[in-house]
Design a protein around this motif. Sequence first.
Motif, PDB file in Angstrom:
ATOM      1  N   VAL A 186      62.935  34.380 120.371  1.00  0.00           N
ATOM      2  CA  VAL A 186      63.322  34.895 121.690  1.00  0.00           C
ATOM      3  C   VAL A 186      63.821  33.756 122.573  1.00  0.00           C
ATOM      4  N   ASP A 187      63.187  32.588 122.476  1.00  0.00           N
ATOM      5  CA  ASP A 187      63.618  31.441 123.279  1.00  0.00           C
ATOM      6  C   ASP A 187      65.041  31.004 122.914  1.00  0.00           C
ATOM      7  N   GLU A 188      65.391  31.101 121.628  1.00  0.00           N
ATOM      8  CA  GLU A 188      66.739  30.726 121.201  1.00  0.00           C
ATOM      9  C   GLU A 188      67.769  31.716 121.720  1.00  0.00           C
ATOM     10  N   VAL A 189      67.402  32.983 121.755  1.00  0.00           N
ATOM     11  CA  VAL A 189      68.306  33.986 122.334  1.00  0.00           C
ATOM     12  C   VAL A 189      68.543  33.679 123.806  1.00  0.00           C
ATOM     13  N   ARG A 190      67.492  33.353 124.524  1.00  0.00           N
ATOM     14  CA  ARG A 190      67.628  33.035 125.952  1.00  0.00           C
ATOM     15  C   ARG A 190      68.465  31.767 126.143  1.00  0.00           C
ATOM     16  N   GLN A 191      68.305  30.800 125.283  1.00  0.00           N
ATOM     17  CA  GLN A 191      69.086  29.562 125.379  1.00  0.00           C
ATOM     18  C   GLN A 191      70.571  29.844 125.177  1.00  0.00           C
ATOM     19  N   TYR A 192      70.887  30.702 124.215  1.00  0.00           N
ATOM     20  CA  TYR A 192      72.285  31.088 123.973  1.00  0.00           C
ATOM     21  C   TYR A 192      72.840  31.830 125.191  1.00  0.00           C
TER      22      TYR A 192
END
Length: 389
Positions: A186-192
Amino acid sequence: MAARSSSDMPRRLPKYCTEDVDRHGNPRIYFRRSGQKKIRLKGIPFSEPFMEGYRLALEGKLQPEQVTRRPKAKPDTVRWLVEEYLGSAFFLDRCPAPRTRQVRRRELEAMCVKAGDEPITAITSKVIRKGMDRRRETPEAANDFLKALRGLFAFAVQYEHSTIDPTIGVKKLRSRNPEGWHTWSVDEVRQYETRHPVGTKARLALALLLYTGARRSDVVGLGRQHVREGHLKFRVFKNRLRKHVEVEIPVLPELQEVIGATPEKGDLTFMISDHGRAWSSGDSFGNRFRDWCTEAGLPHCSPHGLRKAGATIAAENGASEAQLMAIYGWSDMKMASHYTRKANRKRLAGDAAHLMVPRQTENEIVPLSSSVDSGGTNSPKNVRKNNAI
């Protein structure tokens, strides 16, 4: 849906230029005057290299490429068998997908460069294992090599070109990454999303992949014609020539918001390339998406990893195997059960983790046994009973 401006529309090719597709599905631009052979123009249309080639073709200074024809292969050689196989109905039937045919053809043609003039009998199980050993650094490449040879010798045995299948007993190499593509967090999605805000093509690509569960080969074909009464309905591209799998899912509000807020999109395909056209293949779109991931500081992320992330989240939120199959277009429960098992293990571990903590017993009051009186001595009756034991 926002209309595309005239500046977004693809430009017409120059005079005498036509677009064609080669046997691998790649677009090619050719210069062709009536009564003359076609001349391939290299480079992106209207780029400097392209326009220089076009000018030379107009002036008659650019000649068609000379195709050097390979001499006919000798019967019963490896090259002869490969040519027979690639030109057979057997090959088209076993490898209906263009992508699969491309991979098989590439492997077999590379083998012919080294051993094309060898007799068929020279390909033994030992030779195949040595070929896989040379590819051991990339197990997937070794396994592709084995798959290509299995198809080749299945054809050879069925068409009576050989009595022995040397691939029998040769095992595939174990992948170094059994989990496959990295699953997004989920954190990687938010970073993108922070790097690519709503309104960009990069964000639209993320939303289509994440909120539809579609593969990249399906995303490049999705358009407004697939949306009916709030649902997105499409036929899965993968294995489409063998079986038809229909997917119909609601258009989530999150996806609808991103689609509506993206000005640079097409009509029949939401995703368009940097040249304002539909993507020619899922591979080219996947390469561009990897560029967007790298820009967001996520070079290890991929389109398929988003599909895995969506399935993981759905399973952890309680989706059943049947529901996962309906969303992701799986025709059997193998993949669906993989995600539900992982989710169940995580849920069970969370429920039982507290059981690993030792119970506190030091300050607990231990009740007296009924066989001991208030003075702490055994009664005569209980003494006789204990002596009997």
